[in-house]
Design a protein around this motif. Structure first.
Motif, PDB file in Angstrom:
ATOM      1  N   VAL A  41     -14.170   6.596  -2.419  1.00 28.21           N
ATOM      2  CA  VAL A  41     -13.639   7.327  -3.734  1.00 28.21           C
ATOM      3  C   VAL A  41     -11.874   7.096  -3.603  1.00 28.21           C
ATOM      4  N   VAL A  42     -11.824   5.873  -3.261  1.00 27.86           N
ATOM      5  CA  VAL A  42     -10.279   5.657  -3.068  1.00 27.86           C
ATOM      6  C   VAL A  42      -9.446   5.676  -4.545  1.00 27.86           C
ATOM      7  N   THR A  43      -8.327   6.424  -4.566  1.00 30.26           N
ATOM      8  CA  THR A  43      -7.597   6.260  -5.721  1.00 30.26           C
ATOM      9  C   THR A  43      -6.117   5.922  -5.614  1.00 30.26           C
ATOM     10  N   ASN A  44      -5.828   5.591  -4.362  1.00 28.27           N
ATOM     11  CA  ASN A  44      -4.447   5.022  -4.101  1.00 28.27           C
ATOM     12  C   ASN A  44      -4.524   4.159  -3.165  1.00 28.27           C
ATOM     13  N   PHE A  45      -3.360   3.237  -2.976  1.00 26.85           N
ATOM     14  CA  PHE A  45      -3.236   1.944  -2.037  1.00 26.85           C
ATOM     15  C   PHE A  45      -3.374   2.590  -0.519  1.00 26.85           C
ATOM     16  N   ASN A  46      -2.773   3.642  -0.236  1.00 29.56           N
ATOM     17  CA  ASN A  46      -2.456   3.824   1.162  1.00 29.56           C
ATOM     18  C   ASN A  46      -4.112   4.164   1.838  1.00 29.56           C
ATOM     19  N   ASP A  47      -4.756   5.007   0.954  1.00 27.56           N
ATOM     20  CA  ASP A  47      -6.136   5.502   1.496  1.00 27.56           C
ATOM     21  C   ASP A  47      -7.082   4.200   1.624  1.00 27.56           C
ATOM     22  N   ALA A  48      -6.813   2.857   0.857  1.00 23.47           N
ATOM     23  CA  ALA A  48      -7.226   1.623   0.771  1.00 23.47           C
ATOM     24  C   ALA A  48      -7.144   1.058   2.250  1.00 23.47           C
ATOM     25  N   LEU A  49      -6.109   1.183   2.505  1.00 22.39           N
ATOM     26  CA  LEU A  49      -5.413   0.348   3.803  1.00 22.39           C
ATOM     27  C   LEU A  49      -5.704   1.095   5.081  1.00 22.39           C
ATOM     28  N   LYS A  50      -6.130   2.438   5.043  1.00 22.30           N
ATOM     29  CA  LYS A  50      -6.739   2.997   5.977  1.00 22.30           C
ATOM     30  C   LYS A  50      -7.966   2.498   6.842  1.00 22.30           C
ATOM     31  N   ASN A  51      -8.498   1.587   6.179  1.00 21.66           N
ATOM     32  CA  ASN A  51      -9.771   0.898   6.581  1.00 21.66           C
ATOM     33  C   ASN A  51      -9.482  -0.420   7.186  1.00 21.66           C
ATOM     34  N   GLY A 106      11.207  -0.278  -3.258  1.00 28.03           N
ATOM     35  CA  GLY A 106      10.592   1.047  -3.581  1.00 28.03           C
ATOM     36  C   GLY A 106       8.914   1.309  -3.450  1.00 28.03           C
ATOM     37  N   ALA A 107       8.453   0.124  -2.971  1.00 17.84           N
ATOM     38  CA  ALA A 107       7.102   0.226  -2.633  1.00 17.84           C
ATOM     39  C   ALA A 107       6.932   0.771  -1.418  1.00 17.84           C
ATOM     40  N   GLU A 108       5.484   1.230  -1.082  1.00 19.64           N
ATOM     41  CA  GLU A 108       5.149   1.703   0.289  1.00 19.64           C
ATOM     42  C   GLU A 108       5.507   0.749   1.428  1.00 19.64           C
ATOM     43  N   ASN A 124       6.705  -4.928  -6.547  1.00 19.37           N
ATOM     44  CA  ASN A 124       6.727  -3.847  -7.395  1.00 19.37           C
ATOM     45  C   ASN A 124       7.577  -2.666  -6.587  1.00 19.37           C
ATOM     46  N   SER A 125       7.932  -1.648  -7.467  1.00 22.31           N
ATOM     47  CA  SER A 125       8.836  -0.763  -6.866  1.00 22.31           C
ATOM     48  C   SER A 125       8.197   0.498  -6.890  1.00 22.31           C
ATOM     49  N   GLY A 126       6.900   0.553  -7.133  1.00 22.70           N
ATOM     50  CA  GLY A 126       6.190   1.807  -6.722  1.00 22.70           C
ATOM     51  C   GLY A 126       4.804   1.935  -6.518  1.00 22.70           C
ATOM     52  N   GLY A 127       3.976   2.635  -6.782  1.00 21.63           N
ATOM     53  CA  GLY A 127       2.464   2.493  -6.033  1.00 21.63           C
ATOM     54  C   GLY A 127       1.662   1.394  -6.903  1.00 21.63           C
ATOM     55  N   LEU A 128       0.537   0.941  -6.085  1.00 18.08           N
ATOM     56  CA  LEU A 128      -0.364   0.254  -6.743  1.00 18.08           C
ATOM     57  C   LEU A 128      -1.750   0.750  -7.096  1.00 18.08           C
ATOM     58  N   ASP A 129      -2.316   0.407  -8.199  1.00 18.52           N
ATOM     59  CA  ASP A 129      -3.502   1.147  -8.660  1.00 18.52           C
ATOM     60  C   ASP A 129      -4.613   0.403  -8.054  1.00 18.52           C
ATOM     61  N   PRO A 130      -5.601   0.901  -7.544  1.00 15.05           N
ATOM     62  CA  PRO A 130      -6.774   0.160  -6.981  1.00 15.05           C
ATOM     63  C   PRO A 130      -7.821  -0.387  -8.037  1.00 15.05           C
ATOM     64  N   ALA A 131      -7.452  -0.044  -9.358  1.00 18.95           N
ATOM     65  CA  ALA A 131      -8.742  -0.374 -10.025  1.00 18.95           C
ATOM     66  C   ALA A 131      -8.747  -1.890 -10.322  1.00 18.95           C
ATOM     67  N   ASN A 132      -8.059  -2.908 -10.102  1.00 22.77           N
ATOM     68  CA  ASN A 132      -8.318  -4.249 -10.271  1.00 22.77           C
ATOM     69  C   ASN A 132      -8.682  -4.897  -8.933  1.00 22.77           C
ATOM     70  N   ALA A 169      -7.314   1.727 -16.288  1.00 25.78           N
ATOM     71  CA  ALA A 169      -7.449   3.269 -15.256  1.00 25.78           C
ATOM     72  C   ALA A 169      -6.215   4.061 -15.606  1.00 25.78           C
ATOM     73  N   TYR A 170      -6.345   5.507 -16.077  1.00 21.20           N
ATOM     74  CA  TYR A 170      -5.509   6.489 -16.194  1.00 21.20           C
ATOM     75  C   TYR A 170      -5.824   7.441 -14.926  1.00 21.20           C
ATOM     76  N   ASN A 171      -4.508   7.769 -14.487  1.00 25.09           N
ATOM     77  CA  ASN A 171      -4.594   8.634 -12.979  1.00 25.09           C
ATOM     78  C   ASN A 171      -3.565   9.448 -13.157  1.00 25.09           C
ATOM     79  N   LYS A 172      -3.831  10.754 -12.959  1.00 25.40           N
ATOM     80  CA  LYS A 172      -3.009  11.927 -13.028  1.00 25.40           C
ATOM     81  C   LYS A 172      -3.233  12.712 -11.776  1.00 25.40           C
ATOM     82  N   GLN A 173      -2.277  13.033 -10.733  1.00 29.29           N
ATOM     83  CA  GLN A 173      -2.554  13.957  -9.795  1.00 29.29           C
ATOM     84  C   GLN A 173      -1.177  14.768  -9.373  1.00 29.29           C
ATOM     85  N   ASN A 174      -1.178  15.896  -8.901  1.00 27.86           N
ATOM     86  CA  ASN A 174      -0.133  16.877  -8.359  1.00 27.86           C
ATOM     87  C   ASN A 174       0.025  16.498  -7.010  1.00 27.86           C
ATOM     88  N   SER A 175       1.312  16.894  -6.403  1.00 25.95           N
ATOM     89  CA  SER A 175       1.168  16.799  -4.942  1.00 25.95           C
ATOM     90  C   SER A 175       0.454  18.048  -4.266  1.00 25.95           C
TER      91      SER A 175
END
Length: 777
Positions: free
Chosen positions: A138-148, A165-167, A188-196, A268-274
């Motif tokens: 259930v990966v929704t962000n790039f960092n969790d994907a790279l933990k593998n 600005g990227a990670e 890129n200057s921000g986060g990447l979405d894993p949808a594609n 993909a549409y993604n919304k999450q708080n800290s």
């Protein structure tokens, strides 16, 4: 849909268009991970099949894969034959459609070597993380994907500012950002979405020979291989909800437009708080792609990605790099673990766009032409802030800026890829030309102090509204700054099979560089040249099962000119420098047993980075080259499917890095560089899904990550600050059928408080849960 009545057994034959049988083809029922491999006559048999609907996929490197949707019923024999078209050098088929029984093992060999070279034949080490594990976790962000990935850890979270600005991640002792999509530059200057994401490819070592100086790190590269259109209608709708207000909906739709054109759209549409008291991320992502094959020899591929991203990021908390440390342990920062020191009104927007268009033309049975054009655009518009240690043991100053930047990149490649024999020896060769251009325009404000933060009491005197901050920055315009690069390159790589078991790789790249590597450079580099060689040796002790390998690899970085003066400050002048260069020697073994069910790699590497800038010992106002860093270590990676339903991915890495040559007063000599990250890293994930019976489709998963202590600040003049070692565990429960998946995931089971950083201290997410509902059609 191809609907037929069948017994619990499928037989068939796989041939090429002229009727010749194809050996070693994988024929797999993807839903139950059940399949077979064709024999010398191209025949296969799959037994013990339960009634149901399945996707039957036939695939082999060098051929276009074929997929059928079938329905298996009781007490019937079913025969399905496949005719696979010869497509030995089509990039999309090799990198995307090569299916293995081990669903955690993804072959991305074409991206790594630009050649149809299997992992066990390749003298370079890489890890590939397939989309199946991202879905399962259930990966929704790039960092969790790279933990593998083995030996990879995040240093900095995305700041959103322009240029970098990227990670930031650490790999083999060096910092790296994700800069490649399908083997082509994409900034890129921000986060990447894993949808594609079809797979994430972690390419180890200084790979300047095939990818060039603007996008390399001495430790390796991070590449995103995207999803590609296929030849039938299908797709999925996915909804994820969870902790911290997580709401995500994603769709993947593929359709056949005509007999020779196919389209696919991922959204993909993604919304999450800290998890802290303020902060959020909100994004919309869409990635249309098109495949068009006007003839058997010619294929066009167009991939696009549009990302609209908005976030309010907690300011990074910097330890003072210029004065003696006022903190000696992490305890004081535990008190403010869930305090963000920002507001949701101080946000930044990072829209980005990427396009890749390529034409693949089969010139002959031996040669294929690959022509690629890649464009990317990324912007930063909003507030970037950080907290700076005032060395009184409790206070940090907030510095803030209104960022307004834009980066455009263009890359054009022409590759000729051959597979031929000379004097009876097989050669696999790529000859390429590469043109790269990037332009960063910075129209931001200067930085202004915006109050102070007391880390002990959490008192904050800053202005945390956008209106108030805009007023504070009204007269702090810093002007327009630009950084531009232009690199023209030529490269060649050849793998020669001396015997079927022994192969030798030799590669060489010539780069001509001009421009300013950064906005801080005081003068452009005028046509600087660099050579980057690469050599490799592979011997297959057991053919297709066990190989030993060694490699020499090179990478380099262009160093911007600097202004220097004499000791007394007189005679100011601009001084130019030669490129830095990195050289790696590596050796190890690769294994692939039980028909791709168990794949493992073990290697030892030694990287020396020479020609680094350092202060002249005889003139503090002058810089000279001669600094050196040595990074060495070993890595162990495993992807296994020992029995049906059980999948394991695991890795262990150890890294020893040291600054071996530098100006002694700099404070770095003899110490571990801060970008090297923790010395030891462990990643592990295992899942089991019941393959048969009344509980078929019920699954569990468990795994996590471990890191040794990390010296986030490590300088003789300031001291050493250590982030503690940690272990974080995750678990999941799932239920899957042919048409839908239900997954419940818990991250950070023990609610561990742990930190990342790079001369910074950044709290990481506490326990959180997510629920994924996925419908397939």
């Amino acid at each position: 849909m191809h609907s037929i009545f069948a017994q619990s057994k499928i037989t068939g034959k796989v041939t090429n268009p002229d009727g010749s049988p194809i050996e070693f083809v994988n024929v797999v029922l993807t839903e139950v991970n059940l399949g077979a491999v064709t024999d010398q006559e191209g025949k296969y048999t799959i037994t013990s099949i339960k009634p149901g609907r399945y996707n039957l996929v036939s695939s082999f490197v060098g051929y276009q894969s074929s997929e059928r949707q079938i329905q298996v019923q009781k007490n019937e024999n079913l025969q399905i034959d496949f005719i696979l078209k010869d497509d030995a050098l089509q990039l999309d088929e090799i990198t995307v459609s090569y299916t293995r029984k081990n669903k955690f093992h993804k072959d991305s060999s074409f991206i790594v070597s630009k050649l149809p070279l299997k992992d066990i034949e390749n003298p370079q080490v890489y890890n590939s993380i397939p989309k199946s594990i991202l879905k399962e976790q259930v990966v929704t962000n790039f960092n969790d994907a790279l933990k593998n990935a083995t030996g990879v850890i995040r240093l900095w979270e995305s700041t959103g500012r322009g240029g970098d600005g990227a990670e930031f991640f650490s790999m083999r002792g060096f910092s790296v950002q994700p800069t490649l999509v399908n083997g082509m530059p994409a900034i890129n200057s921000g986060g990447l979405d894993p949808a594609n994401i079809e797979s994430l490819d972690i390419i180890k070592g200084p790979t300047g020979t095939l990818f060039g100086s603007p996008v390399i790190s001495y430790g390796g590269l991070i590449n995103v291989t995207t999803k590609q259109p296929y030849e039938s209608f299908g797709g999925s709708i996915n909804y994820i909800t969870g902790s911290n207000g997580l709401n995500r909906i994603a769709t993947d739709v593929n359709t056949k437009i005509s007999d020779n054109s196919f389209a696919r759209v991922n959204m993909a549409y993604n919304k999450q708080n800290s998890f802290q008291d303020a902060g959020y991320s909100k994004s919309f992502f869409i990635a249309p792609s098109l495949k068009f094959t006007p003839s058997e020899k010619l294929t066009f591929l167009v991939n696009t990605e549009f990302l609209s991203n908005e976030s309010a990021n907690a300011p990074m908390l910097f330890l003072n790099r210029n004065a003696e440390l006022s903190y000696n342990n992490i305890n004081v920062f535990q008190k403010s673990y869930t305090k963000s020191f920002t507001s949701n009104d101080l946000n930044i927007k990072n829209p980005s766009f990427g396009l890749q268009a390529q034409a693949l033309y089969k010139i002959s049975d031996s040669w294929t032409s690959q022509s690629v054009v890649s464009r990317s655009n990324t912007k930063a518009n909003g507030f970037y802030q950080y907290l700076w240690d005032l060395t009184d043991g409790e206070s940090f100053a907030r510095y803030i800026s209104k960022r307004n930047t834009e980066t455009n990149t263009t890359d054009i490649q022409q590759n000729f890829i051959g597979d031929f024999k000379i004097a009876g020896l097989r050669n696999r060769m790529v000859i390429g030309l590469d043109y790269y251009n990037s332009l960063l325009t910075d129209n931001s404000s200067a930085y202004a102090q915006n109050g102070t933060v007391n880390i002990q009491t959490q008192e904050d005197t800053g202005i945390l509204t956008s209106a108030g901050t805009n007023a504070l920055l009204e007269d702090d315009y810093s002007g327009i700054n630009e950084a531009s690069n232009e690199v023209i390159s030529a490269y060649i790589s050849d793998v020669i099979n001396i015997t079927p078991a022994l192969s030798v790789m030799a590669s060489l790249r010539l780069d001509r560089f001009g421009g300013k590597p950064s906005i801080y450079a005081q003068e452009e580099i005028d046509l600087q040249y660099a050579l980057s060689p690469k050599f490799g040796l592979v011997y297959q002790v057991l053919e297709e099962k066990l190989s030993v390998f060694g490699n020499y690899m090179n990478g380099f970085t262009n160093v911007p000119p600097q202004q220097v003066t004499d000791v007394d400050g007189s005679n100011p002048r601009i001084k130019t420098f030669d490129p830095e260069n990195a050289n790696q020697y590596e050796g190890g073994i690769k294994s692939n047993f039980l028909n791709n069910r168990i794949s493992a790699t073990a290697s030892y590497y030694h990287i020396t980075v020479a020609n680094r800038l350092m202060t002249d010992p005889e003139n503090i106002n002058n810089s000279i080259q001669g600094g050196e860093v040595v990074s060495q270590g070993y890595e162990l990676s495993l992807a296994a499917n020992p029995v049906n339903g059980l999948n394991i991915i695991a890795g262990y890495s150890y890294n020893d890095s040291e600054v071996t040559k530098d100006f002694e007063a700099s404070g770095y000599l003899g110490l571990r560089p801060e970008e090297a990250g923790p010395a030891e890293l462990i990643n592990f994930w295992a899942s089991y899904t019941i393959p048969t019976g009344s509980l078929r489709g019920l699954g569990i998963g468990f795994g996590g990550n471990s890191a040794s202590e990390y010296k986030t600040l490590n300088r003789a003049g300031t001291g050493t600050f250590i982030l503690p070692a940690y272990q974080v565990f995750n678990a999941s429960l799932s239920y899957s059928t042919f048409q839908y998946d239900l997954i419940f995931k818990v991250n950070n089971l023990s609610n561990e408080k742990y930190f990342s950083g790079w001369s910074t201290i950044t709290p990481q997410n506490l326990r959180n849960v997510s629920l994924s509902l996925n419908f397939k059609f």
